[in-house]
Write a protein that holds these residues in place. Sequence first.
Motif, mmCIF file in Angstrom:
data_model
loop_
_atom_site.group_PDB
_atom_site.id
_atom_site.type_symbol
_atom_site.label_atom_id
_atom_site.label_comp_id
_atom_site.label_asym_id
_atom_site.label_seq_id
_atom_site.Cartn_x
_atom_site.Cartn_y
_atom_site.Cartn_z
ATOM 1 N N PRO A 142 -4.556 -11.544 -13.851
ATOM 2 C CA PRO A 142 -3.542 -11.379 -14.904
ATOM 3 C C PRO A 142 -3.396 -12.605 -15.792
ATOM 4 O O PRO A 142 -3.063 -12.485 -16.966
ATOM 5 C CB PRO A 142 -2.245 -11.141 -14.107
ATOM 6 N N LEU A 143 -3.693 -13.776 -15.231
ATOM 7 C CA LEU A 143 -3.577 -15.017 -15.992
ATOM 8 C C LEU A 143 -4.638 -15.106 -17.087
ATOM 9 O O LEU A 143 -4.466 -15.814 -18.081
ATOM 10 C CB LEU A 143 -3.747 -16.187 -15.015
ATOM 11 N N MET A 144 -5.723 -14.374 -16.893
ATOM 12 C CA MET A 144 -6.819 -14.425 -17.863
ATOM 13 C C MET A 144 -6.544 -13.536 -19.070
ATOM 14 O O MET A 144 -7.237 -13.594 -20.072
ATOM 15 C CB MET A 144 -8.125 -13.938 -17.206
ATOM 16 N N ILE A 145 -5.576 -12.654 -18.920
ATOM 17 C CA ILE A 145 -5.348 -11.660 -19.969
ATOM 18 C C ILE A 145 -4.197 -12.110 -20.853
ATOM 19 O O ILE A 145 -3.174 -12.581 -20.374
ATOM 20 C CB ILE A 145 -5.073 -10.289 -19.331
ATOM 21 N N SER A 146 -4.391 -11.949 -22.137
ATOM 22 C CA SER A 146 -3.373 -12.336 -23.102
ATOM 23 C C SER A 146 -2.046 -11.635 -22.798
ATOM 24 O O SER A 146 -2.025 -10.443 -22.519
ATOM 25 C CB SER A 146 -3.856 -11.944 -24.492
ATOM 26 N N VAL A 148 0.069 -10.567 -24.705
ATOM 27 C CA VAL A 148 0.248 -9.421 -25.600
ATOM 28 C C VAL A 148 -0.465 -8.188 -25.049
ATOM 29 O O VAL A 148 0.095 -7.088 -25.025
ATOM 30 C CB VAL A 148 -0.306 -9.744 -27.006
ATOM 31 N N LEU A 149 -1.691 -8.388 -24.584
ATOM 32 C CA LEU A 149 -2.434 -7.261 -24.023
ATOM 33 C C LEU A 149 -1.744 -6.770 -22.759
ATOM 34 O O LEU A 149 -1.615 -5.570 -22.516
ATOM 35 C CB LEU A 149 -3.866 -7.678 -23.712
ATOM 36 N N MET A 150 -1.285 -7.718 -21.958
ATOM 37 C CA MET A 150 -0.577 -7.380 -20.727
ATOM 38 C C MET A 150 0.695 -6.585 -21.062
ATOM 39 O O MET A 150 0.992 -5.580 -20.421
ATOM 40 C CB MET A 150 -0.198 -8.697 -20.041
ATOM 41 N N GLU A 258 5.365 -13.380 -26.753
ATOM 42 C CA GLU A 258 4.362 -12.318 -26.737
ATOM 43 C C GLU A 258 4.733 -11.138 -25.859
ATOM 44 O O GLU A 258 4.650 -9.986 -26.289
ATOM 45 C CB GLU A 258 3.003 -12.857 -26.270
ATOM 46 N N ILE B 32 -3.480 -3.566 -14.747
ATOM 47 C CA ILE B 32 -4.875 -3.633 -15.197
ATOM 48 C C ILE B 32 -5.636 -2.396 -14.737
ATOM 49 O O ILE B 32 -6.380 -1.780 -15.504
ATOM 50 C CB ILE B 32 -5.534 -4.926 -14.669
ATOM 51 N N ASN B 214 -6.997 -15.481 -26.335
ATOM 52 C CA ASN B 214 -5.759 -14.803 -25.959
ATOM 53 C C ASN B 214 -4.568 -15.145 -26.855
ATOM 54 O O ASN B 214 -3.526 -14.513 -26.738
ATOM 55 C CB ASN B 214 -5.384 -15.158 -24.515
ATOM 56 N N PHE B 216 -1.795 -15.423 -29.641
ATOM 57 C CA PHE B 216 -1.267 -14.342 -30.468
ATOM 58 C C PHE B 216 -0.452 -14.837 -31.657
ATOM 59 O O PHE B 216 -0.619 -14.336 -32.765
ATOM 60 C CB PHE B 216 -0.413 -13.406 -29.609
ATOM 61 N N ILE B 252 -7.756 -2.540 -25.124
ATOM 62 C CA ILE B 252 -7.269 -3.624 -24.259
ATOM 63 C C ILE B 252 -8.332 -3.998 -23.241
ATOM 64 O O ILE B 252 -8.579 -5.180 -22.983
ATOM 65 C CB ILE B 252 -5.959 -3.206 -23.554
ATOM 66 N N THR B 259 -12.670 -12.680 -21.089
ATOM 67 C CA THR B 259 -11.948 -13.673 -20.302
ATOM 68 C C THR B 259 -12.005 -13.344 -18.812
ATOM 69 O O THR B 259 -12.014 -14.241 -17.975
ATOM 70 C CB THR B 259 -10.484 -13.769 -20.762
#
Lengths: 319, 281
Positions: A142-146, A148-150, A258, B32, B214, B216, B252, B259
């Motif tokens: 989860p830390l790798m994902i922006s 905003v995307l999260m 974000e 995810i 990442n 924004f 997404i 990453t």
Amino acid sequence: MQHARWCALQAFDPTGTPESPKNSEVLFEMQDLSRHRRRVSILLLMPLILWLLAFSLVPMLYGAWLSLHHARLATLHRPSWVGFDNYLLILESSGFRYALRWSLGFALSSVAVEMLIGVSVATLYNRRFPAKGLAITLYMLPLMISPVLMGTMFRLLFHEAVGPVSYLLSGITGTTALLGMRFVFYTLVWANVVNRTPMVFLNAYSAMQGVNRDTLEAATVDGCSVWQRWRNVTLPSIFPILGITFAERLLQNFVIFEMVFALTGGGPGTFTQSVSIFVYRRAFERSDFGVANAASFLIALMLLIPALLLVRRMIRGVR
Amino acid sequence: MINMTKSTRRRIGAGLTALTVLIVILVFLIGIITNIRTSFMTPADISVSPPKWIFEPTMVNYLVAIATGGYNFGVYLYNSLVIALGSVAAALFITVPAAYSIVRYRGLGDFVLGTTLLVRLMPALSFAIPVYVVFSRFNLIDTHLAIILMHTLFISPTALLLLVGFVQELPKELEEAAIVDGATTPQLLFRILIPTIKPGIAAVAILGFILSWNEFIFAVVLSFRRVITAPVGTSFFITSYAVAWGPMAAAITMASIPTMIFIFVAQRTIIQGMTAGAVKG
């Protein structure tokens, strides 16, 4: 030439008699060298200094200047001086005060949950078990994902109609409206916790790896229980790192943007409006750059002292 | 229970730990996982209630996001890539010499290090709003350059902190020998420093790429139409009428893949970079 200078520096003895002609010559050489060294050191720093000046100091000052002006989109090329009116407006606005309170509550709740879960998971990981490397990788995903995307992912997850988690939890919550007034705060805290707790985990886990094994073993031999070992050996030695982590997470959660922007957009209405969302809306939805800058300058001022303390602490760590 | 050997007990303990870890991971990754699942579902399968747990996978959402749907998500991915690479290059250019100066000469370096770290802790919006106003005067809005300039600033604190750590570990004797041999400062940088801190440069490149990819706030404020990045572009799947859940999930997933690959191939480096600043303290 360079060689001679270097040797002169090595041979220079500060306790030597100053009237000796040889030594004063060396002293001269040495001053020359140290001036040269200073010039080189500044030259090497120059690109970074210029970047900091151009893209952080100048914008900050320009923002402060704009905050003393009436600057709407139409008048942006000719802003008119209004003194501290924008600041008074901000301080009197109930929206800003609400945003401050909300951000503070959000930051404290988030950081508390993050620290609790992060340190617990680090403790759980701090032993041998199969496929540990992979487990660390997966927990860090989860830390790798922006954010905003999260946040957008969580929008799907917690959606009233199509969200699987809303559906699964509806037995407990009694509703699928996890983004409604009643549950939205908890949903946001949880989404932020999922996204950023791995940071706390990483710091805590790395710190635990540095705990003295001999002390731990000695404590085991002396018959200390697992809890006593954790409380009296592990915790004191990871405490400084936990302190830095706590401070940094608190500051960053206070200005969260974000995750809130993507998941609720500050809604319903302005119910989850953090200070950053407030500033963003003022600037880019209402094109009121004077007021937006005043608000963001106030926030930056509020963060300045804790941030400076944290920076000093970090530099002491680096040195 | 009593005649259980020590090693059996240890094995059971490890198994229980692994099981708990598995549950923790599942709870944290549910977003995810759901997202990836949704990206392979048809609109009918997504909106059915109660949710469908088993479905027939389809690639149509990826096609819609990139090509047929008019969303142009491929362009956004390309923009993200250009901006991330440009920012990493610029950040290395400004932080490598600075890190060397900070470690070896002190003085002004300490102040610069402190200021750079302070930038990391200040809210991004307090830079982004004035920068937006200034850049719009210079007609820089909606250019790759604008976002690269700000992303370079955004990743330089992490880059500097990491590089300072790497330069500190360098034996001083190496440079001293070079100086005695008459090396000039540029030679020292390019022939001695950069080759020996290559792992550090790689770490900065990876972390900088992730941070820029990442990011924004600067990306959304400084883009308008042509330089929209992947994180900014995902919001286009949400309109006031409907949300295109499937294509959005596909977008997404695509935006997270670069990453996520890094963490699988360079886990140690990333951990080192992310904990720099706290853990050494």
